[in-house]
Scaffold this motif. Structure first.
Motif, PDB file in Angstrom:
ATOM      1  N   GLY A   1     108.723 132.534 -18.433  1.00  0.00           N
ATOM      2  CA  GLY A   1     107.716 131.650 -19.007  1.00  0.00           C
ATOM      3  C   GLY A   1     107.676 131.834 -20.512  1.00  0.00           C
ATOM      4  O   GLY A   1     108.255 132.783 -21.049  1.00  0.00           O
ATOM      5  N   GLU A   2     106.998 130.915 -21.170  1.00  0.00           N
ATOM      6  CA  GLU A   2     106.856 131.031 -22.624  1.00  0.00           C
ATOM      7  C   GLU A   2     105.780 132.056 -22.945  1.00  0.00           C
ATOM      8  O   GLU A   2     104.790 132.177 -22.231  1.00  0.00           O
ATOM      9  N   ARG A   3     105.993 132.803 -24.030  1.00  0.00           N
ATOM     10  CA  ARG A   3     104.939 133.696 -24.508  1.00  0.00           C
ATOM     11  C   ARG A   3     103.763 132.848 -24.989  1.00  0.00           C
ATOM     12  O   ARG A   3     103.966 131.716 -25.444  1.00  0.00           O
ATOM     13  N   PRO A   4     102.570 133.392 -24.942  1.00  0.00           N
ATOM     14  CA  PRO A   4     101.455 132.692 -25.586  1.00  0.00           C
ATOM     15  C   PRO A   4     101.799 132.471 -27.064  1.00  0.00           C
ATOM     16  O   PRO A   4     102.389 133.346 -27.709  1.00  0.00           O
ATOM     17  N   ARG A   5     101.484 131.314 -27.586  1.00  0.00           N
ATOM     18  CA  ARG A   5     101.864 130.927 -28.945  1.00  0.00           C
ATOM     19  C   ARG A   5     101.439 131.969 -29.983  1.00  0.00           C
ATOM     20  O   ARG A   5     102.204 132.318 -30.870  1.00  0.00           O
ATOM     21  N   HIS A   6     100.208 132.468 -29.882  1.00  0.00           N
ATOM     22  CA  HIS A   6      99.730 133.447 -30.869  1.00  0.00           C
ATOM     23  C   HIS A   6     100.554 134.734 -30.820  1.00  0.00           C
ATOM     24  O   HIS A   6     100.828 135.343 -31.844  1.00  0.00           O
ATOM     25  N   GLU A   7     100.969 135.133 -29.630  1.00  0.00           N
ATOM     26  CA  GLU A   7     101.791 136.339 -29.482  1.00  0.00           C
ATOM     27  C   GLU A   7     103.173 136.114 -30.093  1.00  0.00           C
ATOM     28  O   GLU A   7     103.697 136.949 -30.834  1.00  0.00           O
ATOM     29  N   ARG A   8     103.776 134.967 -29.779  1.00  0.00           N
ATOM     30  CA  ARG A   8     105.087 134.624 -30.341  1.00  0.00           C
ATOM     31  C   ARG A   8     105.023 134.569 -31.861  1.00  0.00           C
ATOM     32  O   ARG A   8     105.864 135.142 -32.552  1.00  0.00           O
ATOM     33  N   ASP A   9     104.022 133.887 -32.388  1.00  0.00           N
ATOM     34  CA  ASP A   9     103.894 133.758 -33.839  1.00  0.00           C
ATOM     35  C   ASP A   9     103.704 135.115 -34.510  1.00  0.00           C
ATOM     36  O   ASP A   9     104.212 135.343 -35.609  1.00  0.00           O
ATOM     37  N   GLN A  10     103.005 136.029 -33.849  1.00  0.00           N
ATOM     38  CA  GLN A  10     102.826 137.381 -34.399  1.00  0.00           C
ATOM     39  C   GLN A  10     104.156 138.133 -34.410  1.00  0.00           C
ATOM     40  O   GLN A  10     104.494 138.804 -35.392  1.00  0.00           O
ATOM     41  N   LEU A  11     104.933 138.017 -33.347  1.00  0.00           N
ATOM     42  CA  LEU A  11     106.250 138.669 -33.295  1.00  0.00           C
ATOM     43  C   LEU A  11     107.164 138.113 -34.390  1.00  0.00           C
ATOM     44  O   LEU A  11     107.895 138.865 -35.042  1.00  0.00           O
ATOM     45  N   VAL A  12     107.126 136.815 -34.586  1.00  0.00           N
ATOM     46  CA  VAL A  12     107.935 136.181 -35.630  1.00  0.00           C
ATOM     47  C   VAL A  12     107.488 136.669 -37.002  1.00  0.00           C
ATOM     48  O   VAL A  12     108.317 137.010 -37.853  1.00  0.00           O
ATOM     49  N   ALA A  13     106.184 136.711 -37.241  1.00  0.00           N
ATOM     50  CA  ALA A  13     105.656 137.169 -38.537  1.00  0.00           C
ATOM     51  C   ALA A  13     106.085 138.602 -38.821  1.00  0.00           C
ATOM     52  O   ALA A  13     106.471 138.932 -39.948  1.00  0.00           O
ATOM     53  N   GLU A  14     106.058 139.445 -37.808  1.00  0.00           N
ATOM     54  CA  GLU A  14     106.483 140.842 -37.985  1.00  0.00           C
ATOM     55  C   GLU A  14     107.969 140.915 -38.321  1.00  0.00           C
ATOM     56  O   GLU A  14     108.382 141.676 -39.196  1.00  0.00           O
ATOM     57  N   ALA A  15     108.783 140.125 -37.639  1.00  0.00           N
ATOM     58  CA  ALA A  15     110.224 140.117 -37.913  1.00  0.00           C
ATOM     59  C   ALA A  15     110.490 139.616 -39.331  1.00  0.00           C
ATOM     60  O   ALA A  15     111.281 140.211 -40.076  1.00  0.00           O
ATOM     61  N   ALA A  16     109.817 138.548 -39.720  1.00  0.00           N
ATOM     62  CA  ALA A  16     110.060 137.928 -41.024  1.00  0.00           C
ATOM     63  C   ALA A  16     109.448 138.705 -42.176  1.00  0.00           C
ATOM     64  O   ALA A  16     109.759 138.442 -43.339  1.00  0.00           O
ATOM     65  N   ASP A  17     108.625 139.678 -41.870  1.00  0.00           N
ATOM     66  CA  ASP A  17     107.991 140.474 -42.915  1.00  0.00           C
ATOM     67  C   ASP A  17     108.951 141.494 -43.525  1.00  0.00           C
ATOM     68  O   ASP A  17     108.710 142.026 -44.594  1.00  0.00           O
TER      69      ASP A  17
END
Length: 178
Positions: free
Chosen positions: A60-76
């Motif tokens: 299933g898809e991750r909850p959007r807020h969780e996905r966006d947080q993971l992306v923000a951490e990677a891009a940081d």
């Protein structure tokens, strides 16, 4: 390249000049392969958007807020490579991308690559068929961030180094210059 900009990589032998790379393209275009090869050459971490977007085994898809947080951490991070189809995620980190690579590979080749590779990450046969159908629709989708049109828009808007590669030989030549 037709409709795009291909520049010589502005890199020294140690890879200086590239620090935050985003690779976009259709399913099966070679994003993961290129990201892995480039990450090995540059010694930087690579993040696969499927790993951030989907729960394990494509359950299933991750909850959007969780996905966006993971992306923000990677891009940081100071240096990274992120690869994937997701225009909404590229939009989230676009201002941090120093090099954009668009793999504009013919759809038939993308489908062939997917069929040769098969399902990855524990997905089902039904999910694989959905992936093939989604890949076939890449150039047909309109008003959608995961489409040819959206990738063209991002490519056109990116003010820093960008590369539009249309074949494995162009990807190999690009890697040879890094």
């Amino acid at each position: 390249m037709d409709g795009g900009v291909v520049r010589e990589p502005p890199l020294s032998a140690d890879g200086q000049g590239i620090d935050r790379v985003f690779i976009i393209g259709n399913g099966g275009s070679g994003k993961t392969w290129l990201a892995e090869q480039l990450a090995e050459k540059l010694g930087v971490p690579v993040f696969h958007l499927d790993d951030l977007h989907w729960l394990p085994n494509f359950s299933g898809e991750r909850p959007r807020h969780e996905r966006d947080q993971l992306v923000a951490e990677a891009a940081d991070g100071r240096s990274w490579i992120i690869e994937g189809l997701y225009g909404s995620i590229l939009k989230q980190v676009f201002s941090r991308v120093t090099t954009l690579i668009w793999l504009d590979v013919p759809d038939e080749e993308c489908i062939s690559n997917l069929v040769q590779r098969g399902q990855t990450g524990g997905g089902t046969a039904e999910q694989f068929e959905e992936l093939l159908a989604y890949t076939r629709g890449y150039r047909l989708r309109k008003n959608h961030l995961n489409s040819f049109d959206a990738h063209q828009w991002f490519f056109d808007q990116h003010p820093l180094p960008k590369f539009r590669l249309s074949s494995r030989s162009e990807m190999a030549a690009f890697l040879g210059k890094v």
